[in-house]
Structures are given as C-alpha cells and as structure tokens.
Design a protein around this motif. Structure first.
Motif, PDB file in Angstrom:
ATOM      1  N   GLY A   1       0.819  -1.204   0.000  1.00 53.96           N
ATOM      2  CA  GLY A   1       0.000   0.000   0.000  1.00 53.96           C
ATOM      3  C   GLY A   1       0.851   1.251   0.000  1.00 53.96           C
ATOM      4  N   THR A   2       1.347   1.655  -1.143  1.00 51.05           N
ATOM      5  CA  THR A   2       2.192   2.841  -1.302  1.00 51.05           C
ATOM      6  C   THR A   2       3.350   2.838  -0.312  1.00 51.05           C
ATOM      7  OG1 THR A   2       0.687   4.151   0.081  1.00 51.05           O
ATOM      8  CG2 THR A   2       0.363   4.279  -2.270  1.00 51.05           C
ATOM      9  N   ALA A   3       4.131   1.780  -0.368  1.00 51.40           N
ATOM     10  CA  ALA A   3       5.230   1.599   0.581  1.00 51.40           C
ATOM     11  C   ALA A   3       6.295   2.684   0.471  1.00 51.40           C
ATOM     12  CB  ALA A   3       5.877   0.234   0.354  1.00 51.40           C
ATOM     13  N   LEU A   4       6.470   3.253  -0.734  1.00 52.11           N
ATOM     14  CA  LEU A   4       7.515   4.246  -0.906  1.00 52.11           C
ATOM     15  C   LEU A   4       7.079   5.643  -0.469  1.00 52.11           C
ATOM     16  CD1 LEU A   4       9.111   3.185  -4.304  1.00 52.11           C
ATOM     17  CD2 LEU A   4       9.777   2.574  -1.978  1.00 52.11           C
ATOM     18  N   ALA A   5       5.806   5.810  -0.195  1.00 54.17           N
ATOM     19  CA  ALA A   5       5.317   7.106   0.278  1.00 54.17           C
ATOM     20  C   ALA A   5       5.386   7.111   1.799  1.00 54.17           C
ATOM     21  CB  ALA A   5       3.883   7.333  -0.199  1.00 54.17           C
ATOM     22  N   GLU A   6       6.516   7.592   2.328  1.00 52.52           N
ATOM     23  CA  GLU A   6       6.752   7.486   3.763  1.00 52.52           C
ATOM     24  C   GLU A   6       6.901   8.827   4.468  1.00 52.52           C
ATOM     25  OE1 GLU A   6      10.206   5.038   3.872  1.00 52.52           O
ATOM     26  OE2 GLU A   6       9.080   3.177   3.647  1.00 52.52           O
ATOM     27  N   ASP A   7       7.189   9.866   3.715  1.00 55.20           N
ATOM     28  CA  ASP A   7       7.435  11.169   4.322  1.00 55.20           C
ATOM     29  C   ASP A   7       6.131  11.961   4.399  1.00 55.20           C
ATOM     30  OD1 ASP A   7       8.710  13.383   5.373  1.00 55.20           O
ATOM     31  OD2 ASP A   7       9.274  14.178   3.409  1.00 55.20           O
ATOM     32  N   TRP A   8       5.215  11.500   5.243  1.00 54.47           N
ATOM     33  CA  TRP A   8       3.876  12.091   5.283  1.00 54.47           C
ATOM     34  C   TRP A   8       3.879  13.422   6.031  1.00 54.47           C
ATOM     35  CZ3 TRP A   8       0.443  10.096   2.131  1.00 54.47           C
ATOM     36  CH2 TRP A   8       0.580   8.750   1.734  1.00 54.47           C
ATOM     37  N   GLN A   9       3.287  14.422   5.384  1.00 54.03           N
ATOM     38  CA  GLN A   9       3.175  15.752   5.978  1.00 54.03           C
ATOM     39  C   GLN A   9       1.695  16.159   6.009  1.00 54.03           C
ATOM     40  OE1 GLN A   9       5.901  17.399   7.099  1.00 54.03           O
ATOM     41  NE2 GLN A   9       7.251  15.747   6.405  1.00 54.03           N
ATOM     42  N   LEU A  10       1.247  16.677   7.145  1.00 49.79           N
ATOM     43  CA  LEU A  10      -0.143  17.120   7.263  1.00 49.79           C
ATOM     44  C   LEU A  10      -0.396  18.298   6.325  1.00 49.79           C
ATOM     45  CD1 LEU A  10      -2.854  16.781   8.811  1.00 49.79           C
ATOM     46  CD2 LEU A  10      -2.010  18.517  10.415  1.00 49.79           C
ATOM     47  N   ALA A  11      -1.362  18.130   5.425  1.00 48.82           N
ATOM     48  CA  ALA A  11      -1.681  19.172   4.448  1.00 48.82           C
ATOM     49  C   ALA A  11      -2.985  19.892   4.792  1.00 48.82           C
ATOM     50  CB  ALA A  11      -1.790  18.564   3.052  1.00 48.82           C
ATOM     51  N   LYS A  12      -3.900  19.193   5.461  1.00 43.13           N
ATOM     52  CA  LYS A  12      -5.189  19.810   5.803  1.00 43.13           C
ATOM     53  C   LYS A  12      -5.798  19.086   6.997  1.00 43.13           C
ATOM     54  CE  LYS A  12      -8.865  22.207   3.495  1.00 43.13           C
ATOM     55  NZ  LYS A  12      -9.219  22.779   2.195  1.00 43.13           N
ATOM     56  N   ASP A  13      -6.408  19.849   7.872  1.00 37.93           N
ATOM     57  CA  ASP A  13      -7.109  19.310   9.039  1.00 37.93           C
ATOM     58  C   ASP A  13      -8.441  20.038   9.094  1.00 37.93           C
ATOM     59  OD1 ASP A  13      -8.065  18.419  11.448  1.00 37.93           O
ATOM     60  OD2 ASP A  13      -6.210  18.773  12.567  1.00 37.93           O
ATOM     61  N   GLU A  14      -9.491  19.361   8.620  1.00 41.56           N
ATOM     62  CA  GLU A  14     -10.783  20.034   8.478  1.00 41.56           C
ATOM     63  C   GLU A  14     -11.918  19.093   8.856  1.00 41.56           C
ATOM     64  OE1 GLU A  14     -11.501  22.388   4.842  1.00 41.56           O
ATOM     65  OE2 GLU A  14     -13.372  21.247   4.625  1.00 41.56           O
ATOM     66  N   ASP A  15     -12.799  19.579   9.724  1.00 41.41           N
ATOM     67  CA  ASP A  15     -14.018  18.845  10.062  1.00 41.41           C
ATOM     68  C   ASP A  15     -13.718  17.425  10.556  1.00 41.41           C
ATOM     69  OD1 ASP A  15     -16.754  18.534  10.364  1.00 41.41           O
ATOM     70  OD2 ASP A  15     -17.106  17.954   8.282  1.00 41.41           O
ATOM     71  N   GLY A  16     -12.667  17.289  11.346  1.00 44.24           N
ATOM     72  CA  GLY A  16     -12.330  15.988  11.901  1.00 44.24           C
ATOM     73  C   GLY A  16     -11.569  15.067  10.964  1.00 44.24           C
ATOM     74  N   ILE A  17     -11.235  15.558   9.780  1.00 44.76           N
ATOM     75  CA  ILE A  17     -10.507  14.747   8.785  1.00 44.76           C
ATOM     76  C   ILE A  17      -9.107  15.319   8.606  1.00 44.76           C
ATOM     77  CG2 ILE A  17     -10.444  13.941   6.391  1.00 44.76           C
ATOM     78  CD1 ILE A  17     -13.523  14.324   6.372  1.00 44.76           C
ATOM     79  N   LYS A  18      -8.119  14.453   8.722  1.00 54.87           N
ATOM     80  CA  LYS A  18      -6.730  14.876   8.488  1.00 54.87           C
ATOM     81  C   LYS A  18      -6.268  14.317   7.141  1.00 54.87           C
ATOM     82  CE  LYS A  18      -4.998  15.474  13.223  1.00 54.87           C
ATOM     83  NZ  LYS A  18      -6.281  15.474  13.945  1.00 54.87           N
ATOM     84  N   VAL A  19      -5.677  15.188   6.331  1.00 53.01           N
ATOM     85  CA  VAL A  19      -5.148  14.793   5.027  1.00 53.01           C
ATOM     86  C   VAL A  19      -3.634  14.983   5.038  1.00 53.01           C
ATOM     87  CG1 VAL A  19      -5.107  15.285   2.554  1.00 53.01           C
ATOM     88  CG2 VAL A  19      -7.271  15.397   3.810  1.00 53.01           C
ATOM     89  N   TYR A  20      -2.934  13.912   4.683  1.00 54.34           N
ATOM     90  CA  TYR A  20      -1.477  13.936   4.625  1.00 54.34           C
ATOM     91  C   TYR A  20      -1.032  13.702   3.187  1.00 54.34           C
ATOM     92  CZ  TYR A  20      -2.025  13.038   9.654  1.00 54.34           C
ATOM     93  OH  TYR A  20      -2.387  13.102  10.972  1.00 54.34           O
ATOM     94  N   LEU A  21       0.090  14.331   2.820  1.00 55.31           N
ATOM     95  CA  LEU A  21       0.676  14.132   1.496  1.00 55.31           C
ATOM     96  C   LEU A  21       2.106  13.658   1.641  1.00 55.31           C
ATOM     97  CD1 LEU A  21      -0.554  17.359  -0.361  1.00 55.31           C
ATOM     98  CD2 LEU A  21      -1.656  15.115  -0.287  1.00 55.31           C
ATOM     99  N   SER A  22       2.561  12.903   0.648  1.00 59.14           N
ATOM    100  CA  SER A  22       3.934  12.424   0.654  1.00 59.14           C
ATOM    101  C   SER A  22       4.481  12.407  -0.769  1.00 59.14           C
ATOM    102  CB  SER A  22       4.001  11.004   1.239  1.00 59.14           C
ATOM    103  OG  SER A  22       5.313  10.479   1.110  1.00 59.14           O
TER     104      SER A  22
END
Length: 202
Positions: free
Chosen positions: A19-40
């Motif tokens: 499951g996207t093993a190479l995407a490891e450097d996760w950074q919080l991009a958005k925190d809205e309405d109880g949902i956190k979105v991370y990008l890598s």
C-alpha cells in the motif's frame, strides 16, 4: 533500460502489497471537520501520494457494506462519474470507474482490482491496484496506468471505526499542476466526508 523496467515492476509489486510503501514522508496538508489529510512525495513521480484519516461513528461491517456497494459508492467517492462491477471472484473484485476532470482536461477512467484482508483486531484492509489492460480502453477517456492504495478500517470501540484512505497514482496523459495539487487534497477530504455522511445515517 531493462534494469529500470525491472525495478519499476518490482516497485509496483511491492507497493501493491504494502500500500504505497515508498510514500513514507507524510506531511499534514489539511485538518478540516475531523478529517486529516497527509501528502507524501514519491520517488520517481511528480504526483504526491495522499492519505486521509477520520473516525466514523459506524462499525466495520457497515462501512464494508457501503464500500462493496459498487454503484452506490460512486455517490460519495470524489469526482466519480460512473462506477460498475466488472468481475467478482474468490474474494476479489474488479471495478471500472470514470473520473470527472474539469475542462479542458480529458476525463480519466480506471480499472481497480480490490482484495480484502481481515485483521486480528476485527478490522479490514482493502488493497487496491490498477489493472489498466483488464478491459479495452474507452474512446474519449485516458486510462489511468498506475494506482496503488488501500482502505484501512480499524475498530476503535463504542461503534466507532478509524478509516484511512490512501492512494498513489500516475494519472496518465497531462495534468496541470494546479489540478494535481488540488486533487490530492480534495480526493481524500471529500471522499471521507461523503462516506461518513452516508455511514452515520445508518
């Protein structure tokens, strides 16, 4: 060149399992309405992987049923124009989806192979992997050549499930940077908002 191809195929196979093993450097991009979105960032790709996380007041079985309702799930999946079941066999499913893109970008379509894995804690992992040659390409659509990801459902007790939706994709063709940058945030955010709204009505 052959070595590069072998490495690419190996990478895809590993990512398909993990499951996207190479995407490891996760950074919080958005925190809205109880949902956190991370990008890598993903090595070798100009497109970022995305991960959305939310707690939903519904049990794993309810969420699984909603996800396995292929036609119905198009209503809450971000940018879904059409979705249908192609094949179901031995616990695996193959689905076909059309993805809306804003003008003048050509719409995308994707065939996704989904396999489910039950976890010891009563949760569920649904692994996703694109199989672009499963059916012939359709005129007027750009077939997504690569996609790996997963849905992870973790029971938290008291009828609450932590839901993680994670995807890394190569969309094929040309995508403007402004659209790519917005899609990787909007897709997990809007999808999880939609799923939560439907699940919590049950």
């Amino acid at each position: 060149m052959r070595g590069m191809l072998r490495m690419t195929l190996l990478t895809a196979a590993v990512m398909g399992v993990c499951g996207t093993a190479l995407a490891e450097d996760w950074q919080l991009a958005k925190d809205e309405d109880g949902i956190k979105v991370y990008l890598s960032s993903v090595p070798g790709s100009k497109y970022k992987a995305y991960r959305g996380v939310v707690d939903i007041k519904a049990d794993v079985a309810t969420l699984q049923a909603l996800q396995e309702d292929v036609k119905g799930s198009c209503k809450w999946l971000h940018a879904c124009a059409e979705m249908r079941l192609l094949k179901s066999e031995n616990g695996s499913t193959w689905t076909y989806s059309k993805i809306n893109m804003p003008w003048p970008v050509t719409g995308r379509d994707v065939v996704i192979h989904v396999t489910s894995e039950k976890t010891a804690d009563g949760g569920l992992i649904r692994h996703m992997k694109a199989e672009p040659t499963f059916i012939p390409e359709e005129k007027g659509e750009v077939r997504v050549p690569e996609l790996v990801g997963e849905w992870r459902l973790v029971p938290k007790g008291a009828g609450v499930t932590e839901v993680t939706y994670q995807v890394q994709t190569e969309p094929g063709g040309s995508i403007p940077s402004w659209l790519a940058n917005s899609f990787v945030v909007d897709a997990p955010l809007n999808t999880l908002k939609g799923l939560r709204a439907v699940a919590e009505k049950h």
